[in-house]
Design an enzyme around this catalytic site. Structure first.
Site, PDB file in Angstrom:
ATOM      1  N   TYR A 110       0.840  -1.201   0.000  1.00 29.53           N
ATOM      2  CA  TYR A 110       0.000   0.000   0.000  1.00 29.53           C
ATOM      3  C   TYR A 110       0.882   1.262   0.000  1.00 29.53           C
ATOM      4  CZ  TYR A 110      -4.002   2.839   1.475  1.00 29.53           C
ATOM      5  OH  TYR A 110      -5.001   3.758   1.551  1.00 29.53           O
ATOM      6  N   ASP A 183      -0.025  -7.356   6.856  1.00 32.18           N
ATOM      7  CA  ASP A 183      -1.248  -6.583   6.612  1.00 32.18           C
ATOM      8  C   ASP A 183      -2.240  -7.544   5.959  1.00 32.18           C
ATOM      9  OD1 ASP A 183      -3.279  -5.021   5.484  1.00 32.18           O
ATOM     10  OD2 ASP A 183      -1.935  -3.336   5.081  1.00 32.18           O
ATOM     11  N   LYS A 208     -12.071  -1.400   5.521  1.00 36.19           N
ATOM     12  CA  LYS A 208     -12.384  -2.188   4.336  1.00 36.19           C
ATOM     13  C   LYS A 208     -13.356  -3.318   4.700  1.00 36.19           C
ATOM     14  CE  LYS A 208      -9.301   0.637   2.695  1.00 36.19           C
ATOM     15  NZ  LYS A 208      -7.892   0.351   2.656  1.00 36.19           N
TER      16      LYS A 208
HETATM   17  C1  LIG Z   1      -6.679   0.996   2.988  1.00 35.72           C
HETATM   18  C2  LIG Z   1      -5.476   0.196   3.329  1.00 35.72           C
HETATM   19  C3  LIG Z   1      -4.583   0.598   4.333  1.00 35.72           C
HETATM   20  C4  LIG Z   1      -4.763   1.902   5.092  1.00 35.72           C
HETATM   21  O1  LIG Z   1      -5.899   1.887   5.863  1.00 35.72           O
HETATM   22  P1  LIG Z   1      -6.700   3.208   6.294  1.00 35.72           P
HETATM   23  O2  LIG Z   1      -7.831   2.688   7.096  1.00 35.72           O
HETATM   24  O3  LIG Z   1      -7.111   3.913   5.039  1.00 35.72           O
HETATM   25  O4  LIG Z   1      -5.734   4.030   7.087  1.00 35.72           O
HETATM   26  C5  LIG Z   1      -3.502  -0.211   4.604  1.00 35.72           C
HETATM   27  N1  LIG Z   1      -3.287  -1.363   3.943  1.00 35.72           N
HETATM   28  C6  LIG Z   1      -4.123  -1.778   2.967  1.00 35.72           C
HETATM   29  C7  LIG Z   1      -3.841  -3.073   2.277  1.00 35.72           C
HETATM   30  C8  LIG Z   1      -5.236  -1.019   2.615  1.00 35.72           C
HETATM   31  O5  LIG Z   1      -6.043  -1.431   1.645  1.00 35.72           O
END
Ligand SMILES: *Cc1c(COP(=O)(O)O)cnc(C)c1O
Length: 395
Positions: A110, A183, A208
């Site tokens: 990201y 992540d 998400k």
């Molecule tokens: C959106 C996202 C983030 C960051 O998250 P936020 O809630 O926007 O701070 C980090 N890693 C991945 C894979 C993402 O899709």
């Protein structure tokens, strides 16, 4: 209990003799808690007795969400944070606390995580080396050469959906005394649980799939027995905690995660299979593709029958203006930057996630001008297909 039962039960409905039990955890807005005896408060503040004292340390709505998240990811403890990026920041700080300030990270992560590593942690003297984490020999070499204190990867890469052997990388991390942060935003604990595969910390953008409705910004950091207490200790000082209202919404969202994500995975597979024979489509990227380069890792690590809810595809002969016009023709699929919502979303990496990557670097990463990414929602697959089809016709 199975996953779909745990999402609706864990964290809620604590029974205490003689007190009514709310069937869902309420939104507790109070910042401060006291007890009928000051001696109890003394023990709570001294960590000798469980309880709440001040909302930066812990509070009941967040605690319910954190218990649920820790259970789903198989961790010892979790922290709910104000965004996914804050969860990443806390995770790096906890991982590097007593280790060399050197990170080996996947080269396709990201964009904001790259900025966090290079600009924010870099300015505090953290060294970063990016590698192709699907090349285990390269990971091993980079960890050794850079005396890494931490390895950082994403469970499914964006937007080309590469999947590394997390268990093998965990083995490399352990041998080098480094910690592994994963992540797991794209996969969710329904598809895989990195802590079970040897990772030390899992982070999520709860924005998400976990919250799932496009109305919460939030994050989670879930740790194993050594990292969970460090995460909590850091949080008590730095105070990155999610507000109780957002905690409530996130927990409410997670209750339907199993239903939503299964449907989203099915829809994504349906759309990917349909796109493969579309005359205006060059190439489809999806984790169920028989010629996927990481087929072995996918078969070993993913829950059976599920391949994720994200797919990418290249539009034949399309340049930037054609892709923008294609996005303008969409009537149902939302041309926005996020993923994981109940509605389908379409992202154009060139103007969004990979906006700040140079054209040469993008080309090297295999992210072409005609590539778009779809995060399937829970709509009828026929409607997603019909919308993409009418928008593709004009290309
Ligand atoms: C959106 C996202 C983030 C960051 O998250 P936020 O809630 O926007 O701070 C980090 N890693 C991945 C894979 C993402 O899709």
């Amino acid at each position: 209990m199975k996953f779909e039962s745990r999402v609706v039960h864990r964290g809620d409905r604590k029974r205490r003799p003689g007190t009514p039990v709310p069937s869902t955890t309420p939104i507790h807005l109070s910042t401060t808690y006291f007890y009928d005896s000051a001696a109890t408060l003394d023990r709570v503040l001294g960590d000798e007795q469980e309880g709440f004292s001040y909302a930066r340390y812990a509070s009941p709505t967040n605690a319910a969400l954190e218990e649920l998240a820790a259970d789903l990811e198989g961790g010892v403890g979790a922290l709910a944070t104000t965004s996914g990026m804050v969860a990443a920041q806390v995770a790096f700080r906890a991982a590097l606390l007593d280790r060399p300030h050197s990170v080996v990270a996947s080269h396709s992560i990201y964009g904001a995580t790259v900025s966090l590593l290079d600009d924010v942690l870099g300015s505090f003297g953290v060294k970063v080396k990016y590698v192709d984490v699907c090349d285990l020999a390269a990971v091993e070499k980079a960890v050794e050469e850079n005396r890494a204190g931490c390895i950082f990867i994403e469970s499914i890469s964006n937007p080309l959906l590469r999947v590394a052997h997390i268990d093998e990388i965990a083995r490399i991390a352990r041998a080098a005394g480094a910690s592994l942060i994963v992540d797991n935003t794209f996969a969710t604990p329904m598809l895989m649980r990195p802590l079970d595969l040897g990772a030390n910390i899992v982070i999520h953008s709860a924005t998400k799939y976990l919250a799932g409705h496009g109305d919460v910004l939030g994050g989670l950091a879930i740790g194993d027995e050594t990292h969970a207490p460090e995460i909590r200790r850091l949080s008590r000082i730095v105070g990155p905690v999610l507000g109780p209202f957002e905690s409530y919404l996130t927990m409410r969202g997670i209750k339907t995660l199993a239903l939503r994500f299964e449907k989203q995975c099915r829809n994504a597979r349906c759309v990917a299979e349909w796109l493969r024979s579309h005359p205006n489509v060059d190439r489809v990227y999806y984790c169920s593709e028989p010629d996927h380069p990481d087929r072995d890792a996918i078969e070993r690590m993913f829950a059976p029958g599920l391949f994720g809810a994200i797919l990418s595809f290249e539009i034949k002969n399309a340049h930037k203006e054609n892709v923008l016009a294609f996005m303008d023709r969409l009537r149902m699929v939302v041309p926005g930057t996020s993923l994981g919502d109940v509605h389908s979303l379409l992202l154009y990496p060139l103007i969004a996630s990979h906006r700040n990557v140079s054209p040469k670097m993008r080309e090297r990463m295999g992210i072409r001008e005609n590539l778009v990414r779809v995060a399937a929602g829970i709509e009828a697959p026929e409607d997603i297909i019909a919308d993409l089809d009418q928008a593709l016709r004009g290309v």
